[in-house]
Design an enzyme around this catalytic site. Structure first.
Site, mmCIF file in Angstrom:
data_model
loop_
_atom_site.group_PDB
_atom_site.id
_atom_site.type_symbol
_atom_site.label_atom_id
_atom_site.label_comp_id
_atom_site.label_asym_id
_atom_site.label_seq_id
_atom_site.Cartn_x
_atom_site.Cartn_y
_atom_site.Cartn_z
ATOM 1 N N ASN A 39 1.038 -14.378 -2.347
ATOM 2 C CA ASN A 39 1.093 -12.965 -1.952
ATOM 3 C C ASN A 39 2.495 -12.712 -1.406
ATOM 4 O OD1 ASN A 39 0.829 -10.427 -0.873
ATOM 5 N ND2 ASN A 39 -0.504 -11.055 0.821
ATOM 6 N N LYS A 45 3.755 -9.931 -0.514
ATOM 7 C CA LYS A 45 3.792 -8.796 0.434
ATOM 8 C C LYS A 45 4.957 -7.872 0.076
ATOM 9 C CE LYS A 45 1.773 -11.832 3.844
ATOM 10 N NZ LYS A 45 1.272 -11.940 5.179
ATOM 11 N N HIS A 61 -6.604 -6.629 1.909
ATOM 12 C CA HIS A 61 -5.868 -7.546 2.789
ATOM 13 C C HIS A 61 -5.932 -7.015 4.218
ATOM 14 C CE1 HIS A 61 -2.627 -9.900 4.536
ATOM 15 N NE2 HIS A 61 -2.732 -10.710 3.496
ATOM 16 N N GLU A 73 -3.782 -6.820 6.437
ATOM 17 C CA GLU A 73 -2.648 -5.971 6.813
ATOM 18 C C GLU A 73 -2.904 -4.526 6.383
ATOM 19 O OE1 GLU A 73 0.464 -8.351 5.065
ATOM 20 O OE2 GLU A 73 0.174 -9.882 6.603
ATOM 21 N N SER A 106 -1.452 -19.199 6.780
ATOM 22 C CA SER A 106 -0.467 -20.246 7.069
ATOM 23 C C SER A 106 -0.703 -21.536 6.288
ATOM 24 C CB SER A 106 -0.402 -20.530 8.574
ATOM 25 O OG SER A 106 0.023 -19.364 9.275
#
Ligand code: PEP
Length: 248
Positions: free
Chosen positions: A8, A10, A91, A93, A206
């Site tokens: 991803n 982003k 997602h 976010e 992570s």
């Protein structure tokens, strides 16, 4: 089940990064027992598809409608037209910054399927929710309300991404990942029967070359959704290698 390793990017990447995407697709081809893909900014999809050959390229969101008065939005049909074959949906976010609700995400998943895209539908609890002992309830609620009724099958993957582990370097304990993934699997099988076994459940938060082998060995972890460590071939390759080794 073949592992699915998805990057991803982003809001990262310009035309200067097309070469890195081509590098990533080249290393991915060397790990041919693993499915992999990159979800990138919509502005780059068409050029990335030309740069990476048969390697799957995806978007990071889609609107629930095909077209209309939705300034700044991109539909699933548009992603597909640009050459994308998958998209991330829901997602955390976007759930946080764009206030996306489970009902929006469910409609987006349906739009993605109708456009012929695979979808990676994200769920995950915040730190406050985990510390309050509500992680399972929150995540299973998201699974129940954001997956459409036609979710069963290989077109959909669920990504369990504890919000507090995204971009923080803090990784969920394997035992907690095992509990959550087992609970998600039970919910999928409870709702979709044997077809629920075919929905891949990815872990995200992570994941990197140092922890991927341990996380990918957890039962019901069928792959990973990777942010920071997907931005270069050098960081992505060890995750692909761990996924390949986990299937041997
Ligand atoms: C993500 O963006 O979904 C993600 C898991 O990011 P990171 O790997 O950087 O934590």
């Amino acid at each position: 089940m073949r592992k699915f390793i998805v990057g991803n990017w982003k809001m990262n990447g310009t035309s200067a990064d097309l070469g890195e995407m081509a590098e990533i697709s080249a290393v991915a081809r060397l790990h041919n027992s693993v499915d992999s893909a990159l979800c990138i900014p919509a502005t780059l999809i068409e050029r990335a598809v030309a740069a990476v050959g048969a390697f799957p390229i995806g978007g990071q969101d889609c609107h629930m409608q095909n077209s209309g008065a939705h300034t700044g939005c991109v539909s699933a049909e548009m992603l597909s037209d640009a050459g994308a074959v998958l998209t991330i949906i829901g997602h955390s976010e976007r759930r946080a910054a764009q206030h996306e609700q489970d009902s929006d995400i469910r409609a987006k998943a349906q739009a993605a399927k109708a456009a012929g895209l695979k979808a990676i539908l994200c769920v995950g609890e915040t730190l406050d929710e985990r510390e309050a002992g509500m992680a399972l309830e929150i995540v299973l609620g998201q699974v129940a309300h954001s997956l459409p009724d036609n979710a069963a099958g290989a077109w959909l993957s669920v990504a369990y991404e504890p919000v507090w582990a995204i971009g923080t370097g803090r990784v969920a304990e394997p035992a907690d990942v095992a509990d959550m993934h087992a609970a998600i699997r039970a919910a999928l099988v409870g709702r979709f029967g044997a077809e629920g076994q075919k929905i891949r459940i990815l872990y995200g938060g992570s994941m990197n070359g140092d922890n991927a082998a341990v996380l990918l060995a957890v039962p019901n972890v069928d792959g990973g959704l990777i942010g920071g460590a997907s931005l270069t071939a050098a960081k992505f390759q060890p995750i692909l290698a761990a996924a390949q080794a986990s299937g041997e």
